[in-house]
Each structure stands twice: as C-alpha cells, then as structure tokens.
Design a protein around this motif. Structure first.
Motif, PDB file in Angstrom:
ATOM      1  N   ALA A   1       0.838  -1.194   0.000  1.00 56.16           N
ATOM      2  CA  ALA A   1       0.000   0.000   0.000  1.00 56.16           C
ATOM      3  C   ALA A   1       0.875   1.246   0.000  1.00 56.16           C
ATOM      4  O   ALA A   1       1.947   1.274   0.586  1.00 56.16           O
ATOM      5  CB  ALA A   1      -0.911   0.001   1.223  1.00 56.16           C
ATOM      6  N   SER A   2       0.384   2.271  -0.657  1.00 54.36           N
ATOM      7  CA  SER A   2       1.121   3.534  -0.692  1.00 54.36           C
ATOM      8  C   SER A   2       0.494   4.520   0.282  1.00 54.36           C
ATOM      9  O   SER A   2      -0.609   4.301   0.797  1.00 54.36           O
ATOM     10  CB  SER A   2       1.083   4.118  -2.110  1.00 54.36           C
ATOM     11  OG  SER A   2      -0.229   4.570  -2.403  1.00 54.36           O
ATOM     12  N   LEU A   3       1.184   5.607   0.505  1.00 55.50           N
ATOM     13  CA  LEU A   3       0.655   6.681   1.333  1.00 55.50           C
ATOM     14  C   LEU A   3      -0.638   7.217   0.725  1.00 55.50           C
ATOM     15  O   LEU A   3      -1.610   7.485   1.437  1.00 55.50           O
ATOM     16  CB  LEU A   3       1.703   7.795   1.489  1.00 55.50           C
ATOM     17  CG  LEU A   3       1.297   9.021   2.292  1.00 55.50           C
ATOM     18  CD1 LEU A   3       0.869   8.640   3.704  1.00 55.50           C
ATOM     19  CD2 LEU A   3       2.453  10.012   2.322  1.00 55.50           C
TER      20      LEU A   3
ATOM     21  N   ASP B   1      -2.734   5.500  -1.060  1.00 57.25           N
ATOM     22  CA  ASP B   1      -3.767   4.493  -0.789  1.00 57.25           C
ATOM     23  C   ASP B   1      -4.343   4.695   0.609  1.00 57.25           C
ATOM     24  O   ASP B   1      -5.562   4.685   0.798  1.00 57.25           O
ATOM     25  CB  ASP B   1      -3.208   3.071  -0.888  1.00 57.25           C
ATOM     26  CG  ASP B   1      -2.831   2.665  -2.302  1.00 57.25           C
ATOM     27  OD1 ASP B   1      -3.335   3.277  -3.269  1.00 57.25           O
ATOM     28  OD2 ASP B   1      -2.018   1.728  -2.438  1.00 57.25           O
ATOM     29  N   ALA B   2      -3.456   4.872   1.577  1.00 59.08           N
ATOM     30  CA  ALA B   2      -3.898   5.066   2.962  1.00 59.08           C
ATOM     31  C   ALA B   2      -4.756   6.319   3.072  1.00 59.08           C
ATOM     32  O   ALA B   2      -5.812   6.304   3.722  1.00 59.08           O
ATOM     33  CB  ALA B   2      -2.702   5.148   3.896  1.00 59.08           C
ATOM     34  N   ARG B   3      -4.332   7.397   2.441  1.00 64.01           N
ATOM     35  CA  ARG B   3      -5.118   8.643   2.484  1.00 64.01           C
ATOM     36  C   ARG B   3      -6.499   8.442   1.876  1.00 64.01           C
ATOM     37  O   ARG B   3      -7.494   8.950   2.400  1.00 64.01           O
ATOM     38  CB  ARG B   3      -4.382   9.751   1.724  1.00 64.01           C
ATOM     39  CG  ARG B   3      -3.215  10.327   2.447  1.00 64.01           C
ATOM     40  CD  ARG B   3      -2.684  11.502   1.636  1.00 64.01           C
ATOM     41  NE  ARG B   3      -1.446  11.976   2.183  1.00 64.01           N
ATOM     42  CZ  ARG B   3      -0.350  12.218   1.470  1.00 64.01           C
ATOM     43  NH1 ARG B   3      -0.339  12.039   0.169  1.00 64.01           N
ATOM     44  NH2 ARG B   3       0.740  12.657   2.055  1.00 64.01           N
ATOM     45  N   GLU B   4      -6.557   7.751   0.756  1.00 64.87           N
ATOM     46  CA  GLU B   4      -7.845   7.545   0.087  1.00 64.87           C
ATOM     47  C   GLU B   4      -8.767   6.667   0.921  1.00 64.87           C
ATOM     48  O   GLU B   4      -9.968   6.928   0.992  1.00 64.87           O
ATOM     49  CB  GLU B   4      -7.642   6.936  -1.306  1.00 64.87           C
ATOM     50  CG  GLU B   4      -8.923   6.842  -2.113  1.00 64.87           C
ATOM     51  CD  GLU B   4      -9.639   8.175  -2.303  1.00 64.87           C
ATOM     52  OE1 GLU B   4     -10.894   8.164  -2.262  1.00 64.87           O
ATOM     53  OE2 GLU B   4      -8.988   9.215  -2.479  1.00 64.87           O
TER      54      GLU B   4
ATOM     55  N   ARG C   1       4.740  13.139   3.538  1.00 65.71           N
ATOM     56  CA  ARG C   1       5.278  13.049   2.185  1.00 65.71           C
ATOM     57  C   ARG C   1       5.956  11.694   2.016  1.00 65.71           C
ATOM     58  O   ARG C   1       6.683  11.232   2.890  1.00 65.71           O
ATOM     59  CB  ARG C   1       6.316  14.154   1.923  1.00 65.71           C
ATOM     60  CG  ARG C   1       5.773  15.553   2.059  1.00 65.71           C
ATOM     61  CD  ARG C   1       4.814  15.877   0.897  1.00 65.71           C
ATOM     62  NE  ARG C   1       4.130  17.130   1.140  1.00 65.71           N
ATOM     63  CZ  ARG C   1       2.832  17.228   1.397  1.00 65.71           C
ATOM     64  NH1 ARG C   1       2.079  16.160   1.468  1.00 65.71           N
ATOM     65  NH2 ARG C   1       2.280  18.400   1.607  1.00 65.71           N
ATOM     66  N   SER C   2       5.740  11.074   0.852  1.00 61.18           N
ATOM     67  CA  SER C   2       6.355   9.781   0.553  1.00 61.18           C
ATOM     68  C   SER C   2       7.814   9.981   0.185  1.00 61.18           C
ATOM     69  O   SER C   2       8.178  10.961  -0.482  1.00 61.18           O
ATOM     70  CB  SER C   2       5.653   9.115  -0.623  1.00 61.18           C
ATOM     71  OG  SER C   2       4.342   8.787  -0.296  1.00 61.18           O
ATOM     72  N   ALA C   3       8.633   9.000   0.591  1.00 62.22           N
ATOM     73  CA  ALA C   3      10.039   8.993   0.149  1.00 62.22           C
ATOM     74  C   ALA C   3      10.054   8.463  -1.277  1.00 62.22           C
ATOM     75  O   ALA C   3       9.522   7.403  -1.553  1.00 62.22           O
ATOM     76  CB  ALA C   3      10.861   8.092   1.060  1.00 62.22           C
ATOM     77  N   ARG C   4      10.651   9.178  -2.143  1.00 57.51           N
ATOM     78  CA  ARG C   4      10.644   8.751  -3.571  1.00 57.51           C
ATOM     79  C   ARG C   4      12.018   8.564  -4.067  1.00 57.51           C
ATOM     80  O   ARG C   4      12.974   9.048  -3.795  1.00 57.51           O
ATOM     81  CB  ARG C   4       9.902   9.762  -4.420  1.00 57.51           C
ATOM     82  CG  ARG C   4       8.476   9.813  -3.975  1.00 57.51           C
ATOM     83  CD  ARG C   4       7.614  10.489  -4.991  1.00 57.51           C
ATOM     84  NE  ARG C   4       6.295  10.651  -4.396  1.00 57.51           N
ATOM     85  CZ  ARG C   4       5.223  10.239  -4.920  1.00 57.51           C
ATOM     86  NH1 ARG C   4       5.205   9.656  -6.088  1.00 57.51           N
ATOM     87  NH2 ARG C   4       4.064  10.412  -4.341  1.00 57.51           N
TER      88      ARG C   4
END
Length: 151
Positions: free
Chosen positions: A65-67, A69-72, A148-151
């Motif tokens: 899951a991405s950040l 995804d969690a927010r949504e 913020r996601s680490a990219r």
C-alpha cells in the motif's frame, strides 16, 4: 435484563428526530441505482464484507500500500462515517414505526416496548459514536495530508 445504554440524547430524542425527518427515498423510491437492485440487508452485508476485506489487506499488505492508498481509504471511511448517524436514526424510526403498526408483537414474558426503547437508545449511541469516529477520521485525513512519501 440487558445492559442499559445511555447515549448523549434520549430514546425520545432519537424517536422524534427519526419520525420528524423527511428524508430522500422515504417515500419508497430508490435514491440510487444500487439501492434499486439490492435490499438493505444485501447492501449492509456487502459493506461489512468490504470493511473486513480492507482490514485483511491492510494487515497483510502494508508493504504494497502507498501513502496515497492510505489517504484515500481514510477519506472513504470518513465519507462513510458521515452517513452512519442518519442511518442509525432511520433504523430507529423503522423499529418505532413497526412497533406502532403492530408488526413487532409481544412474546411470552416480553415487553416489546421496552426492547424497542433499548434498541433506539443503542442506535442513538451508535450515531454519536459514528460522529466521533468521523471527526477522528477527518483529523487523520488532515494530518496524513502533511506526510510526504520517500521517492
């Protein structure tokens, strides 16, 4: 004797609010395409199954899951929570009306009026809890927007 639930409002408050509310769809007409093809039971069962599946996915797939995804998911749960108090109120109204129309009858040694009041009070408490859950989800949505996601 059941455990007494004391919501912030009384059963009478919930009953009068439920009976006095004129809601879309109250006349029996569907308010969406989904509710024109499924019963209340079926929709509630699907919602419960969806929440269970989300829990399983979150427990087993945190690395997938991405950040975003969690927010949504948080935002979707918040939207769902906004409608729960009204649904609880409408369910309480259904119970009251069914009792008044004689569709709920006395069983051996039972006082259906007592049990309807108990159910209405519990639904009022659930509506209050849903309001608190929605407020907490709104806060989670607001604060997760700062991450913020680490990219």
């Amino acid at each position: 004797m059941p455990k007494r639930v004391r919501p912030y409002g009384s059963a009478e408050d919930a009953e009068s609010a439920g009976l006095g509310a004129s809601q879309p769809g109250a006349g029996g007409e569907p308010v969406s395409e989904l509710d024109s093809t499924l019963t209340m039971r079926e929709i509630a069962g699907q919602a419960a199954e969806a929440i269970r599946a989300l829990g399983e996915l979150a427990a087993g797939g945190a690395s997938f899951a991405s950040l975003d995804d969690a927010r949504e998911v948080i935002a979707s749960l918040e939207r769902m929570g906004q409608d729960l108090p009204q649904l609880c109120e409408q369910l309480a109204r259904i119970l009251v009306v069914q009792r008044e129309e004689g569709q709920i009858t006395r069983g051996p040694g039972q006082d259906p009026d007592f049990w309807v009041v108990e159910a209405v009070e519990a639904l009022a408490a659930a509506g209050q809890a849903a309001d608190m859950m929605t407020a907490a989800l709104a806060q989670a949505s607001k604060t997760s927007a700062e991450l913020r996601s680490a990219r």
